[in-house]
Design a protein around this motif. Structure first.
Motif, PDB file in Angstrom:
ATOM      1  N   ALA A   1       0.841  -1.212   0.000  1.00  0.00           N
ATOM      2  CA  ALA A   1       0.000   0.000   0.000  1.00  0.00           C
ATOM      3  C   ALA A   1       0.872   1.257   0.000  1.00  0.00           C
ATOM      4  CB  ALA A   1      -0.937  -0.013   1.209  1.00  0.00           C
ATOM      5  N   LYS A   2       1.949   1.233   0.769  1.00  0.00           N
ATOM      6  CA  LYS A   2       2.859   2.377   0.816  1.00  0.00           C
ATOM      7  C   LYS A   2       3.524   2.611  -0.545  1.00  0.00           C
ATOM      8  CE  LYS A   2       6.895   1.588   2.574  1.00  0.00           C
ATOM      9  NZ  LYS A   2       7.933   1.227   3.546  1.00  0.00           N
ATOM     10  N   VAL A   3       3.984   1.546  -1.169  1.00  0.00           N
ATOM     11  CA  VAL A   3       4.642   1.675  -2.476  1.00  0.00           C
ATOM     12  C   VAL A   3       3.659   2.204  -3.508  1.00  0.00           C
ATOM     13  CG1 VAL A   3       5.712   0.377  -4.364  1.00  0.00           C
ATOM     14  CG2 VAL A   3       6.375  -0.104  -1.992  1.00  0.00           C
ATOM     15  N   ARG A   4       2.442   1.682  -3.461  1.00  0.00           N
ATOM     16  CA  ARG A   4       1.422   2.150  -4.400  1.00  0.00           C
ATOM     17  C   ARG A   4       1.146   3.631  -4.212  1.00  0.00           C
ATOM     18  NH1 ARG A   4      -4.580   0.139  -6.157  1.00  0.00           N
ATOM     19  NH2 ARG A   4      -5.306   2.268  -6.040  1.00  0.00           N
ATOM     20  N   ALA A   5       1.081   4.075  -2.969  1.00  0.00           N
ATOM     21  CA  ALA A   5       0.847   5.501  -2.699  1.00  0.00           C
ATOM     22  C   ALA A   5       1.998   6.340  -3.237  1.00  0.00           C
ATOM     23  CB  ALA A   5       0.672   5.723  -1.194  1.00  0.00           C
ATOM     24  N   ALA A   6       3.232   5.862  -3.059  1.00  0.00           N
ATOM     25  CA  ALA A   6       4.395   6.611  -3.559  1.00  0.00           C
ATOM     26  C   ALA A   6       4.369   6.694  -5.082  1.00  0.00           C
ATOM     27  CB  ALA A   6       5.687   5.950  -3.079  1.00  0.00           C
ATOM     28  N   VAL A   7       4.051   5.572  -5.728  1.00  0.00           N
ATOM     29  CA  VAL A   7       3.998   5.541  -7.196  1.00  0.00           C
ATOM     30  C   VAL A   7       2.925   6.500  -7.699  1.00  0.00           C
ATOM     31  CG1 VAL A   7       3.434   4.089  -9.188  1.00  0.00           C
ATOM     32  CG2 VAL A   7       4.911   3.184  -7.368  1.00  0.00           C
ATOM     33  N   GLU A   8       1.792   6.492  -7.034  1.00  0.00           N
ATOM     34  CA  GLU A   8       0.685   7.354  -7.447  1.00  0.00           C
ATOM     35  C   GLU A   8       1.061   8.829  -7.262  1.00  0.00           C
ATOM     36  OE1 GLU A   8      -3.022   6.130  -5.753  1.00  0.00           O
ATOM     37  OE2 GLU A   8      -4.175   7.261  -7.261  1.00  0.00           O
ATOM     38  N   SER A   9       1.751   9.127  -6.177  1.00  0.00           N
ATOM     39  CA  SER A   9       2.040  10.539  -5.882  1.00  0.00           C
ATOM     40  C   SER A   9       3.060  11.136  -6.845  1.00  0.00           C
ATOM     41  CB  SER A   9       2.523  10.691  -4.434  1.00  0.00           C
ATOM     42  OG  SER A   9       3.826  10.203  -4.307  1.00  0.00           O
ATOM     43  N   VAL A  10       3.840  10.302  -7.538  1.00  0.00           N
ATOM     44  CA  VAL A  10       4.744  10.851  -8.560  1.00  0.00           C
ATOM     45  C   VAL A  10       4.200  10.570  -9.972  1.00  0.00           C
ATOM     46  CG1 VAL A  10       6.825  10.865  -7.133  1.00  0.00           C
ATOM     47  CG2 VAL A  10       6.236   8.797  -8.415  1.00  0.00           C
ATOM     48  N   ASP A  11       2.899  10.319 -10.032  1.00  0.00           N
ATOM     49  CA  ASP A  11       2.183  10.193 -11.316  1.00  0.00           C
ATOM     50  C   ASP A  11       2.680   9.057 -12.203  1.00  0.00           C
ATOM     51  OD1 ASP A  11       0.276  12.137 -10.991  1.00  0.00           O
ATOM     52  OD2 ASP A  11       1.606  13.750 -11.659  1.00  0.00           O
ATOM     53  N   LEU A  12       3.043   7.953 -11.597  1.00  0.00           N
ATOM     54  CA  LEU A  12       3.515   6.815 -12.393  1.00  0.00           C
ATOM     55  C   LEU A  12       2.546   5.631 -12.351  1.00  0.00           C
ATOM     56  CD1 LEU A  12       7.318   6.914 -11.478  1.00  0.00           C
ATOM     57  CD2 LEU A  12       6.265   7.460 -13.693  1.00  0.00           C
ATOM     58  N   LEU A  13       1.391   5.829 -11.701  1.00  0.00           N
ATOM     59  CA  LEU A  13       0.489   4.682 -11.526  1.00  0.00           C
ATOM     60  C   LEU A  13       0.003   4.118 -12.858  1.00  0.00           C
ATOM     61  CD1 LEU A  13      -0.775   2.936  -9.311  1.00  0.00           C
ATOM     62  CD2 LEU A  13      -2.761   4.447  -9.319  1.00  0.00           C
ATOM     63  N   ASP A  14      -0.131   5.000 -13.867  1.00  0.00           N
ATOM     64  CA  ASP A  14      -0.703   4.527 -15.131  1.00  0.00           C
ATOM     65  C   ASP A  14       0.232   3.614 -15.924  1.00  0.00           C
ATOM     66  OD1 ASP A  14       1.017   6.617 -15.547  1.00  0.00           O
ATOM     67  OD2 ASP A  14      -0.048   7.356 -17.316  1.00  0.00           O
ATOM     68  N   ARG A  15       1.507   3.616 -15.600  1.00  0.00           N
ATOM     69  CA  ARG A  15       2.364   2.646 -16.299  1.00  0.00           C
ATOM     70  C   ARG A  15       3.053   1.661 -15.354  1.00  0.00           C
ATOM     71  NH1 ARG A  15       8.037   4.664 -17.033  1.00  0.00           N
ATOM     72  NH2 ARG A  15       8.093   6.839 -16.444  1.00  0.00           N
ATOM     73  N   ALA A  16       2.526   1.503 -14.152  1.00  0.00           N
ATOM     74  CA  ALA A  16       3.112   0.577 -13.186  1.00  0.00           C
ATOM     75  C   ALA A  16       2.341  -0.740 -13.162  1.00  0.00           C
ATOM     76  CB  ALA A  16       3.108   1.206 -11.795  1.00  0.00           C
ATOM     77  N   PHE A  17       3.077  -1.819 -13.031  1.00  0.00           N
ATOM     78  CA  PHE A  17       2.478  -3.144 -12.957  1.00  0.00           C
ATOM     79  C   PHE A  17       2.836  -3.823 -11.639  1.00  0.00           C
ATOM     80  CE2 PHE A  17       2.596  -2.216 -17.403  1.00  0.00           C
ATOM     81  CZ  PHE A  17       1.480  -2.839 -17.941  1.00  0.00           C
ATOM     82  N   TYR A  18       1.930  -4.655 -11.192  1.00  0.00           N
ATOM     83  CA  TYR A  18       2.177  -5.515 -10.040  1.00  0.00           C
ATOM     84  C   TYR A  18       2.479  -6.914 -10.565  1.00  0.00           C
ATOM     85  CZ  TYR A  18       1.059  -8.498  -6.058  1.00  0.00           C
ATOM     86  OH  TYR A  18       1.102  -9.440  -5.069  1.00  0.00           O
ATOM     87  N   VAL A  19       3.578  -7.497 -10.099  1.00  0.00           N
ATOM     88  CA  VAL A  19       3.954  -8.842 -10.533  1.00  0.00           C
ATOM     89  C   VAL A  19       4.260  -9.684  -9.297  1.00  0.00           C
ATOM     90  CG1 VAL A  19       5.524 -10.261 -11.896  1.00  0.00           C
ATOM     91  CG2 VAL A  19       4.969  -7.950 -12.672  1.00  0.00           C
ATOM     92  N   GLU A  20       3.602 -10.811  -9.216  1.00  0.00           N
ATOM     93  CA  GLU A  20       3.751 -11.708  -8.065  1.00  0.00           C
ATOM     94  C   GLU A  20       4.360 -13.016  -8.564  1.00  0.00           C
ATOM     95  OE1 GLU A  20       0.165 -11.652  -5.523  1.00  0.00           O
ATOM     96  OE2 GLU A  20       0.265 -13.840  -5.588  1.00  0.00           O
ATOM     97  N   ARG A  21       5.401 -13.492  -7.888  1.00  0.00           N
ATOM     98  CA  ARG A  21       6.045 -14.774  -8.204  1.00  0.00           C
ATOM     99  C   ARG A  21       6.357 -14.890  -9.702  1.00  0.00           C
ATOM    100  NH1 ARG A  21       2.180 -16.058  -4.176  1.00  0.00           N
ATOM    101  NH2 ARG A  21       3.181 -16.805  -2.275  1.00  0.00           N
TER     102      ARG A  21
END
Lengths: 244, 244
Positions: free
Chosen positions: B189-209
């Motif tokens: 949640a913290k990382v997502r908030a940081a990514v969003e606050s620098v306007d990078l959420l639209d090109r960020a992906f979550y990858v698990e395993r």
């Protein structure tokens, strides 16, 4: 109707043929059409890593990209030449795929880490099934060559290009806990000056052709040539003696 | 006098057993003593990747590290516990080496890229011959999973830890052209908030395993859990349509 072939972007790792993945080994061995990039008039580095797997039964698509010293026409940039090269390569690979043949594009290191494969992927993955098989990128091979912990704990690792300006290099180096500068080539002296100016020369290493038969490593302070091979890097490993 | 054994730090890659290198495959198959780290009471992830190569003829040295939730004694920090763990592990591995046996320490990803192997290496490489065999680190496996070019041209790639503060994450993300944030776990949640606050959420992906049988990928904007597995990451690939 012919079922189209499958595109594979396959990293073959940093240079030692034994550092390609088992999956890369299998795909190259079992897929008749293998494509690779090479500078005009030069052997392909990716092909050299996979040479022991290529047989007379393989069809090889050699994709030549122009070198920066080639004469440019009026109103033509080097980028124009590259775009033309990638468009042409995508057409050739696309024809094989459309004819029903799988194509394995072999790439040094990892296909999506500064690799030319991405330009084929961008042009073909909307029309053909495509799978990327990651490979060992050069920075971790550089760290293995000097056998120093690259980055640990909560440290930040930055990967930089030697093409950056001195000021860009300095600010990125100053912000990172550990760094690798790739694409040295004619930028070696500039990179060394940047490393020295942010007081990192004492823990920086020069690594040439990591993991390959011609591997060279030395402290960066002792690498005093103006020019290095393209496949060389500066590794600035973690300074932390954390949990030593 | 017994000739001491050779220490190998061997990366087994990001999860898919077929992504270990041919060299890792050979060394694990041919070396009777194999060591690996595991959290107390949990299976070893590195061992799981190499499971198909381990036979009844292998001697396995399981090295347990304490988990952060364990009760600490008075005047004892988690770091103290870890140092004791690594000292003890180095003693056990060192005894095998001194008795003339080679030891292969298998590590997820790459041994020197945030890997516990480095703590054994730091303690043993001055007394025993040691070789590091690099492996595919998770960031390139993450990029392969989403099949997006990770970094190209003269761009800067930063690898960050989710353990960093929001401000540290924001400044590093803002300075890089492409980034991978590893060690998500309870920091998602913290990382997502940081990514969003620098306007990078639209090109960020979550990858698990990444690359494993249980691989999950989605846009970070859709990863709304508070907590992710330790082996998950955020990948922010290059924004450049360079030579598209």
């Amino acid at each position: 109707m012919t079922t189209p072939g499958h595109l594979y972007g396959v990293g073959v790792g940093p240079g030692d043929p034994e550092l390609m993945s088992v999956k890369a080994h299998r795909l190259i061995s079992s897929t008749p059409t293998v494509a690779y990039f090479a500078a005009r008039g030069r052997p392909s580095n990716a092909r050299a890593v996979a040479d022991h797997l290529l047989t007379d039964d393989h069809i090889e698509l050699r994709i030549e990209y122009p070198v920066t010293t080639e004469a440019l026409g009026a109103h033509q940039s080097y980028e124009d030449l590259l775009i033309g090269c990638y468009d042409d390569a995508a057409r050739r690979v696309g024809e094989r795929l459309a004819a029903g043949h799988d194509v394995v594009v072999i790439c040094e290191g990892d296909p999506l880490f500064y690799g030319s494969y991405m330009y084929l992927h961008n042009r073909l993955a909307d029309r053909f099934a495509a799978t990327v098989v990651p490979g060992i990128p050069s920075p971790v091979a550089g760290a293995a060559a000097i056998a120093r912990p690259l980055v640990c704990g909560t440290e930040v690792l930055s990967v930089l290009s030697g093409v950056l300006t001195v000021d860009e290099l300095k600010s990125s180096l100053a912000a990172a806990d550990a760094a690798v500068v790739i694409k040295l080539g004619r930028n070696l002296a500039k990179v060394r000056a940047a490393v020295e100016s942010v007081d990192l020369l004492d823990r920086a290493f020069y690594v040439e052709r990591a993991s390959g038969a011609a591997q060279v490593t030395c402290p960066l302070a002792e690498a005093d040539a103006d020019r290095a091979p393209y496949f060389s890097m500066v590794v600035i490993p973690s300074a932390t003696a954390f949990l030593r």
